[in-house]
Design a protein around this motif. Structure first.
Motif, mmCIF file in Angstrom:
data_model
loop_
_atom_site.group_PDB
_atom_site.id
_atom_site.type_symbol
_atom_site.label_atom_id
_atom_site.label_comp_id
_atom_site.label_asym_id
_atom_site.label_seq_id
_atom_site.Cartn_x
_atom_site.Cartn_y
_atom_site.Cartn_z
ATOM 1 N N THR A 108 0.834 -1.201 0.000
ATOM 2 C CA THR A 108 0.000 0.000 0.000
ATOM 3 C C THR A 108 0.870 1.252 0.000
ATOM 4 O O THR A 108 0.605 2.208 -0.741
ATOM 5 C CB THR A 108 -0.943 -0.002 1.210
ATOM 6 N N LEU A 109 1.919 1.267 0.827
ATOM 7 C CA LEU A 109 2.838 2.411 0.846
ATOM 8 C C LEU A 109 3.533 2.574 -0.503
ATOM 9 O O LEU A 109 3.774 3.695 -0.956
ATOM 10 C CB LEU A 109 3.870 2.244 1.959
ATOM 11 N N ALA A 110 3.846 1.460 -1.145
ATOM 12 C CA ALA A 110 4.457 1.535 -2.478
ATOM 13 C C ALA A 110 3.489 2.160 -3.475
ATOM 14 O O ALA A 110 3.903 2.928 -4.343
ATOM 15 C CB ALA A 110 4.884 0.155 -2.937
ATOM 16 N N GLY A 111 2.215 1.845 -3.355
ATOM 17 C CA GLY A 111 1.218 2.473 -4.226
ATOM 18 C C GLY A 111 1.148 3.972 -4.004
ATOM 19 O O GLY A 111 1.102 4.756 -4.960
ATOM 20 N N PHE A 112 1.163 4.392 -2.739
ATOM 21 C CA PHE A 112 1.180 5.830 -2.439
ATOM 22 C C PHE A 112 2.474 6.473 -2.930
ATOM 23 O O PHE A 112 2.471 7.622 -3.380
ATOM 24 C CB PHE A 112 1.001 6.079 -0.941
ATOM 25 N N SER A 113 3.581 5.729 -2.845
ATOM 26 C CA SER A 113 4.844 6.300 -3.317
ATOM 27 C C SER A 113 4.819 6.508 -4.826
ATOM 28 O O SER A 113 5.429 7.456 -5.330
ATOM 29 C CB SER A 113 6.025 5.421 -2.901
ATOM 30 N N MET A 114 4.106 5.653 -5.559
ATOM 31 C CA MET A 114 3.999 5.868 -7.005
ATOM 32 C C MET A 114 3.260 7.170 -7.305
ATOM 33 O O MET A 114 3.624 7.894 -8.237
ATOM 34 C CB MET A 114 3.298 4.691 -7.669
ATOM 35 N N ILE A 115 2.255 7.479 -6.509
ATOM 36 C CA ILE A 115 1.551 8.756 -6.673
ATOM 37 C C ILE A 115 2.510 9.903 -6.378
ATOM 38 O O ILE A 115 2.589 10.879 -7.131
ATOM 39 C CB ILE A 115 0.314 8.807 -5.759
ATOM 40 N N PHE A 116 3.270 9.789 -5.284
ATOM 41 C CA PHE A 116 4.239 10.824 -4.925
ATOM 42 C C PHE A 116 5.277 11.007 -6.029
ATOM 43 O O PHE A 116 5.593 12.136 -6.416
ATOM 44 C CB PHE A 116 4.933 10.462 -3.598
ATOM 45 N N PHE A 117 5.843 9.893 -6.547
ATOM 46 C CA PHE A 117 6.864 9.991 -7.580
ATOM 47 C C PHE A 117 6.316 10.620 -8.856
ATOM 48 O O PHE A 117 7.021 11.363 -9.546
ATOM 49 C CB PHE A 117 7.466 8.624 -7.896
ATOM 50 N N SER A 118 5.075 10.352 -9.179
ATOM 51 C CA SER A 118 4.476 10.947 -10.376
ATOM 52 C C SER A 118 4.400 12.462 -10.250
ATOM 53 O O SER A 118 4.824 13.199 -11.147
ATOM 54 C CB SER A 118 3.070 10.388 -10.603
ATOM 55 N N PHE A 119 3.873 12.936 -9.127
ATOM 56 C CA PHE A 119 3.725 14.375 -8.958
ATOM 57 C C PHE A 119 5.057 15.072 -8.715
ATOM 58 O O PHE A 119 5.313 16.137 -9.274
ATOM 59 C CB PHE A 119 2.749 14.683 -7.812
ATOM 60 N N SER A 120 5.922 14.484 -7.882
ATOM 61 C CA SER A 120 7.198 15.147 -7.600
ATOM 62 C C SER A 120 8.100 15.140 -8.836
ATOM 63 O O SER A 120 8.809 16.119 -9.092
ATOM 64 C CB SER A 120 7.907 14.492 -6.418
ATOM 65 N N GLY A 121 8.074 14.069 -9.627
ATOM 66 C CA GLY A 121 8.867 14.049 -10.849
ATOM 67 C C GLY A 121 8.398 15.095 -11.842
ATOM 68 O O GLY A 121 9.217 15.789 -12.468
ATOM 69 N N LEU A 122 7.084 15.243 -11.977
ATOM 70 C CA LEU A 122 6.548 16.272 -12.857
ATOM 71 C C LEU A 122 6.916 17.663 -12.348
ATOM 72 O O LEU A 122 7.309 18.539 -13.119
ATOM 73 C CB LEU A 122 5.031 16.115 -12.967
#
Length: 130
Positions: free
Chosen positions: A94-108
């Motif tokens: 679940t934390l990995a799923g949230f981290s994918m959201i974080f990486f998407s926005f922070s990378g952009l």
């Protein structure tokens, strides 16, 4: 933001790779197995009618028997969701799923800030640079 993006990517990179591989396999394996396994004839009742008719909008599969390669599909799902590792595995997935959201926005966000910085310094314009 760049520091958080970098450190979290190190921490979650392995878990995200695990989730990506097991997720891809859980989609590819059923397609491969359905194409290679022989089609079973429907069972018939005493009066000659089929015992079970799959509804037209559904894809019905029988429950896999012991030793059937389709049993791997459930195992892949449990590995993908972290259920094989207990409650801790589910929390990590679940934390990995949230981290994918974080990486998407922070990378952009990092990309846009670097693009604006290059534009302000009158460097080479464009979407991609070296």
């Amino acid at each position: 933001m760049r520091k958080w993006h970098r450190w979290l990517s190190v921490a979650f990179g392995v878990v995200l790779l695990w989730i990506a591989i097991t997720g891809a396999l859980s989609q590819v394996v059923p397609m491969y197995l359905d194409a290679t396994l022989p089609k079973a004839a429907p069972a018939a009742q005493a009066d000659g009618k089929p015992a079970f008719v799959c509804p037209p909008d559904y894809m019905c599969r029988p429950k896999p028997k012991e030793g059937d390669p389709r049993a791997w599909i459930g195992t892949l799902h449990h590995l993908h969701s972290g259920e094989s590792f207990g409650p801790v595995g589910v929390v990590i997935a679940t934390l990995a799923g949230f981290s994918m959201i974080f990486f998407s926005f922070s990378g952009l966000w990092l990309y846009i800030s670097m693009w604006r910085n290059r534009k302000e310094r009158n460097l080479k314009p464009g979407w991609f640079w070296r």
